[in-house]
Design an enzyme around this catalytic site. Sequence first.
Site, PDB file in Angstrom:
ATOM      1  N   GLU A 182      47.062  45.881-132.548  1.00 39.88           N
ATOM      2  CA  GLU A 182      47.401  44.450-132.553  1.00 39.88           C
ATOM      3  C   GLU A 182      46.675  43.683-133.667  1.00 39.88           C
ATOM      4  OE1 GLU A 182      46.490  44.330-128.306  1.00 39.88           O
ATOM      5  OE2 GLU A 182      48.385  43.273-127.979  1.00 39.88           O
ATOM      6  N   GLU A 241      48.422  50.385-123.288  1.00 37.53           N
ATOM      7  CA  GLU A 241      47.864  49.604-122.173  1.00 37.53           C
ATOM      8  C   GLU A 241      48.487  49.960-120.829  1.00 37.53           C
ATOM      9  OE1 GLU A 241      48.542  48.437-125.150  1.00 37.53           O
ATOM     10  OE2 GLU A 241      47.020  47.025-125.810  1.00 37.53           O
TER      11      GLU A 241
END
Length: 693
Positions: free
Chosen positions: A108, A128
């Site tokens: 990210e 995640e």
Amino acid sequence: MSDIAQLVSAQQRDNIAIITIDNPPVNATSQAVRAGLLAEIESADGNPGIAAIVIRCAGRTFTAGGDIREFGKPPLLPMLFDTCARIEACSKPVVCAYHGTALGGGFEIGLASHLRIAAMGTQLGLPEVKLGLVPGAGGTQRLPRLIGIPAALDFAATGRFMKAEEALKLGAIDAIVDDDLLECAIEAARAAVGKLMRRSGEQPVVAVSAEQAQELLSGVRRKARGQEAPVIAAQLVIESAGLSTRQGVVREREEFNRLMETQQGRAMRHIFFAEREAARIPGLEQATARDIQMAGVVGCGTMGAGICVALLDAGYNVVVIEQNAEGAERGRARIASILERNIASGRLTEKAMAERMRRLTSGHDLTGLAPCNFVIEAVFDDLDVKRTLFANLSNIVRDDCILATNTSYLDPNAIARGTKNPQRVVGMHFFAPANIMRLVEAVRAAHTSSETLATALAIARKLRKLPIFSGACEGFIGNRLYSYYRRQCEFMLEEGALPHEIDKAMEDWGLPMGPFRAFDLSGLDIAWALRKRQTATRDPVSRYSHISDRLCEIGRFGQKTQTGWYRYENGKPVPDDVTTTIIEQASRDKNITRRSFTADEIRIRLVTALANEGARALEEGIALRASDIDLVYINGYGWPAWLGGPMFQASEFGLSRILEEVQKMHARDGSEFTPARLLVEAVKQGKSIGDRL
Ligand code: 3HC
């Protein structure tokens, strides 16, 4: 020097700022890293002597994401999504230089940068969901802006890694470099000065139609089988089309925070650390695994063939021995048919299959195993058969050849007796199908040397399995606990439940298959044979249910005979009156007034049966940690990772409640259900089950 200065530092090369994250082992974005990165970006942005910025990591990998050790604790500012927003808003071009595994928050950081380059061999991803979470720093919002909704949804909902080549093709990164990554990044930063910056968060998203969105979501829901995070990740990606990145990140954060507190989130974090902990086996720190050049397998039935395929897949040369020429031929054909199935499913090429078959030698003479320095047996699970085999083998193979037994119940000490050098005998209990199931119980017998155990563990890891240490006892960890679980299932039938009710309670909870369907699948005859062998030694006052024996006596062995606990119609289980009649008769025979069970009662009772016996296995050193037991059930018995395993669930129910339940079992079902000392102590001390009770 402060922590921040140590973990994130900046150097200047001409007018380029090079920000380096150095937080071994995997450069996780801990609070200090987030704060350091934010401070360095702000400083570089405000410095008139800087024209562009490079973000890179020291060590073996770019950041592997958020610091999982911080999860579940109060959040510490700045949050990574703020740091990412600041990177994206920077007035100077920011180039991210990925290497190693750029995961979660690591990926990210790059998505918020203006240009992404990756070293050859880099892998990127948003894993995640494997922690029961969704990305929390804009991944679900920026990735679809770069690669479109369907591709971004695939990564966010499965957590699968993409290789740099795939990332480049999709548009997630801008270049792959095989030269010096830092020099290339500096070059790219220089070239970007004065050019229009491409901010991912400002790119439009091509929306998908409502029907396509529904189709994508139902596909994710089907594969997620009760796990919440993948569905939410997919929804967030779909929603990105209707929201600004800023709004989308707020939504994403709400879900991230909510999922962090759920039982599924806690369970999956528990499993993440459990897997790493399982690799640490006290006393084995100094032991070196031996190099295995040629592996032998005795027995090529379902289990033996599966083991052969796993060994061939891992690159070993394999010799497999059956009892006679026809058996050897059949075994070879069985191996070939597993490999052919892998071709059909796209997992293997014809060329790779041919290469594997060339590494396979099959025969029916044990002397063929003479060149092997590792032999595993997968013959009929009978002590005399195995003992004789090992005694014979030890006259054929080299003195240092490791001898592994794949027994699922028998005592490896008894098998080792009569073998020359019992130090080289070890248990390696695979689960069927052995080429697919991840669990291997690595069983240390009384004389197993550390080198032998270390080698068995190393082989299992090379086979891409998860080896879990177990001491030697009947059934090892998994089957030992399972026999208590099985008995409580049958006791509940005597008390008023029916198989499909128990199955429904466990399946609704998350198990892919309830216990009775699972018993039918694996066959009732094996456990029946075992019970018959144990008749003479069974405690006459301990509670015993005859229901399963009655089914076997009338030839109902499960799916293989089309009838067992259920009747099978076109492969589908149907509750059957014959079974119900036998069950109701069993209740009458024992003067038990039948009553109904709630789903919660069924679950707690079965978790208690497993957890209490698990605690006893811990007391005896058969299992090293409660979390190892959880891993056994997740990787060998179909428990979903997001349920966290039986020991984790015992803590979730509350240990006092578990103790009460086991006390009831003890009073009702006999001394075999005595509360474990560790359980009693944990409740007394108000401790959680943790890794040790
Ligand atoms: N946080 C904290 N510790 C971590 C970590 C993380 N994200 N990732 C790995 N570690 C630790 C491990 O616990 C282990 O510690 P130990 O040596 O004390 O046991 C050590 O780093 C090495 O890890 P592995 O043994 O797993 O090493 P491998 O080389 O086999 O694998 C890896 C490396 C592929 C990076 C693997 O560790 C991994 O998959 N890590 C998790 C990655 C992940 O899930 N990232 C997402 C985190 S959530 C997030 O980023 C939220 C964000 O969206 C805001």
